[in-house]
Write an enzyme that holds these catalytic residues in place. Structure first.
Site, PDB file in Angstrom:
ATOM      1  N   GLY A  10       2.412  -8.719   0.121  1.00  0.00           N
ATOM      2  CA  GLY A  10       1.900  -7.355  -0.013  1.00  0.00           C
ATOM      3  C   GLY A  10       2.214  -6.497   1.212  1.00  0.00           C
ATOM      4  N   LEU A  12       0.214  -5.128   3.599  1.00  0.00           N
ATOM      5  CA  LEU A  12      -0.375  -5.591   4.859  1.00  0.00           C
ATOM      6  C   LEU A  12       0.024  -7.030   5.147  1.00  0.00           C
ATOM      7  CD1 LEU A  12      -2.248  -5.274   7.299  1.00  0.00           C
ATOM      8  CD2 LEU A  12      -4.169  -5.903   5.816  1.00  0.00           C
ATOM      9  N   ASP A  35      -2.654 -18.772  -5.789  1.00  0.00           N
ATOM     10  CA  ASP A  35      -3.431 -17.814  -6.578  1.00  0.00           C
ATOM     11  C   ASP A  35      -4.898 -18.014  -6.179  1.00  0.00           C
ATOM     12  OD1 ASP A  35      -4.943 -16.488  -8.467  1.00  0.00           O
ATOM     13  OD2 ASP A  35      -3.526 -16.881 -10.096  1.00  0.00           O
ATOM     14  N   ASP A 101     -12.471   1.554   2.362  1.00  0.00           N
ATOM     15  CA  ASP A 101     -13.311   2.758   2.461  1.00  0.00           C
ATOM     16  C   ASP A 101     -13.973   3.081   1.121  1.00  0.00           C
ATOM     17  OD1 ASP A 101     -10.741   3.236   1.422  1.00  0.00           O
ATOM     18  OD2 ASP A 101     -10.746   5.339   2.012  1.00  0.00           O
ATOM     19  N   TYR A 124     -12.997  -0.651  -8.469  1.00  0.00           N
ATOM     20  CA  TYR A 124     -12.297  -1.259  -7.333  1.00  0.00           C
ATOM     21  C   TYR A 124     -13.252  -1.389  -6.139  1.00  0.00           C
ATOM     22  CZ  TYR A 124      -9.202  -1.518  -3.259  1.00  0.00           C
ATOM     23  OH  TYR A 124      -8.614  -1.871  -2.068  1.00  0.00           O
TER      24      TYR A 124
END
Ligand SMILES: NC(=O)c1ccc[n+]([C@@H]2O[C@H](COP(=O)([O-])OP(=O)(O)OC[C@H]3O[C@@H](n4cnc5c(N)ncnc54)[C@H](OP(=O)(O)O)[C@@H]3O)[C@@H](O)[C@H]2O)c1
Length: 291
Positions: A10, A12, A35, A101, A124
């Site tokens: 990903g 990051l 996974d 955030d 999310y």
């Protein structure tokens, strides 16, 4: 240190891998390799490697799709994180969990500090908050790193989307009533590297300093590109159709970084300038043409 990274392909995760490689023994695990929703595989893998630190970046990160696929989002972000936290505790590893955030509702007029009460307004955010609770419950040596509005080379992000749009359009419409803290993934990776050797566990807000609206961020991107002909048109959130609600203000203040004597990240404008400089150079070969 032996450092295991989840979600290693990903935005990051891949940045952390390149950052830590050489200085530490890094075990980068992509989704295909681990996974996180499979508790037995997670336990076996972590028992086999016995890392000193786990940096858990893996997540279901599509905020709008999370509304439609809430079960999947909870399965990965909350219960996958519980699997990681339990396994970290088994081997006595430090755990760095990357949160968001979007655990806040956006009603506060000031940037949120670590002690503010989370109250997510979308799926999310709820999944990331439950992930935080599992980390706090199951793993004694934990850092919860809340970050925001990430951007970096080669991956999908608001900054890269605006960059691409500005190359093909003369006008871009962007919302003015959504405030946050844009964060360069390289700066976040550098901070996490500093955090790994510490033992001041708890919640950290880790973003580039300062606050801006999506509109101001888009204007800054176009300015950095030197594209004077591109006009950024202000619109309001309700004019822009999205499945998930977004907090109106999800800016973060990095109080814990200061209180623990760690190094705050530079301001968002300088970070953007540095990134755009790198991007312009590497994009000469059409890095983003396929995205
Ligand atoms: N991006 C932002 O603006 C932002 C803001 C605040 C917080 N965060 C948090 O920061 C962290 C890193 O975000 P990012 O931008 O690097 O996200 P990203 O680029 O979407 O990377 C997430 C990685 O997790 C992997 N993954 C998904 N499901 C998995 C599973 N079941 N098992 C193992 N790996 C799985 C993904 O693999 P596939 O691609 O194969 O699915 C992907 O490689 C996440 O925890 C995110 O919630 C991000």
């Amino acid at each position: 240190m032996k450092i295991l990274i989840t979600g290693a392909a990903g935005q990051l995760g891949s940045t952390l891998v390149s950052f830590l490689f050489g200085a530490h023994e890094v075990i980068p695990l992509t989704r295909a390799e681990l996974d996180i929703t499979n508790p037995n595989r997670v336990k076996e893998t972590i028992l086999m490697h016995r890392p000193d630190v786990i940096i858990h970046t893996a997540a279901y990160t599509d905020v709008d799709m999370s509304e439609k696929h809430a079960d999947t989002a909870f399965h990965i972000n909350a219960f996958g994180t519980r699997n990681i936290a339990e396994a970290a505790e088994l081997v006595g590893a430090k755990l760095v969990y990357i949160s968001s955030d979007y655990v806040f509702d956006g009603m506060k007029k000031e940037p949120y500090i670590e002690s503010d009460c989370p109250s997510p307004i979308n799926i999310y955010g709820s999944t990331k908050l439950l992930g935080e609770k599992f980390v706090e419950l199951y793993c004694s040596k934990h850092f919860v790193v809340r970050t925001a509005w990430l951007y970096g080379m080669g991956q999908r992000s608001f900054v890269n989307t605006i960059y691409k749009l500005a190359r093909s359009q003369n006008e871009i419409s962007v919302v003015t009533d959504c405030y946050g803290s844009p964060t360069y993934v390289m700066d976040l990776a550098a901070f996490i590297t500093e955090l790994l050797s510490k033992e001041n566990y708890g919640i950290y807000h880790v973003v580039n300093e300062g606050v801006c609206s999506r509109f101001e961020l888009a204007q800054a991107i176009v300015q950095e590109m030197g594209f004077d002909h591109v006009q950024v048109r202000p619109i309001l959130s309700h004019q822009f159709e999205q499945s998930a609600l977004r907090p109106a203000n999800s800016a973060l203040a990095c109080a814990a970084i200061r209180m623990n004597g760690l190094t705050p990240l530079r301001d968002w404008r300088s970070a953007l300038q540095a990134y755009m400089g790198n991007l312009k150079q590497s994009d000469e070969g059409g890095l983003f043409s396929g995205h």
